[in-house]
Design an enzyme around this catalytic site. Sequence first.
Site, short mmCIF file in Angstrom:
data_model
loop_
_atom_site.label_atom_id
_atom_site.label_comp_id
_atom_site.label_asym_id
_atom_site.label_seq_id
_atom_site.Cartn_x
_atom_site.Cartn_y
_atom_site.Cartn_z
CE LYS A 31 45.07 63.54 35.97
NZ LYS A 31 45.84 64.63 36.68
NE ARG A 44 34.92 73.99 52.02
CZ ARG A 44 36.35 74.50 52.02
NH1 ARG A 44 37.09 73.61 51.43
NH2 ARG A 44 36.71 74.87 53.07
CD GLN A 49 39.49 78.25 47.48
OE1 GLN A 49 38.85 77.28 47.42
NE2 GLN A 49 40.25 78.61 48.76
CG HIS A 54 40.34 75.18 39.34
ND1 HIS A 54 41.46 74.50 39.81
CD2 HIS A 54 39.12 74.47 39.64
CE1 HIS A 54 40.75 73.53 40.88
NE2 HIS A 54 39.43 73.40 40.23
CG HIS A 57 44.07 71.54 34.31
ND1 HIS A 57 44.93 71.11 33.51
CD2 HIS A 57 43.90 70.97 35.23
CE1 HIS A 57 45.55 70.06 34.15
NE2 HIS A 57 44.84 69.95 35.46
#
Length: 83
Positions: A31, A44, A49, A54, A57
Amino acid sequence: GYNFFCQPLVVSTDKNEMRVTNALWYYYFSKAIEFMDTIFMVLRKRNNQITFLHVFHHSTMLIIWWIVMTWIPVGEFHASLFV
């Protein structure tokens, strides 16, 4: 005779219990590695994204599995969290 908060610390050397503990640690470590994708996205500058879901989670998975690794391997609530 089981007290949810005041059990003594249990140290087990049973092979089966150690296998379960090792498997849980490997899963917890996986994880943390999966959370690295979020870090790389930030580095980056791929902000398109990165979504709330995201980040939510991956961060909650680390927290939940930290709790699991604190309590489950010894089979009881670890009272030292509240000391």
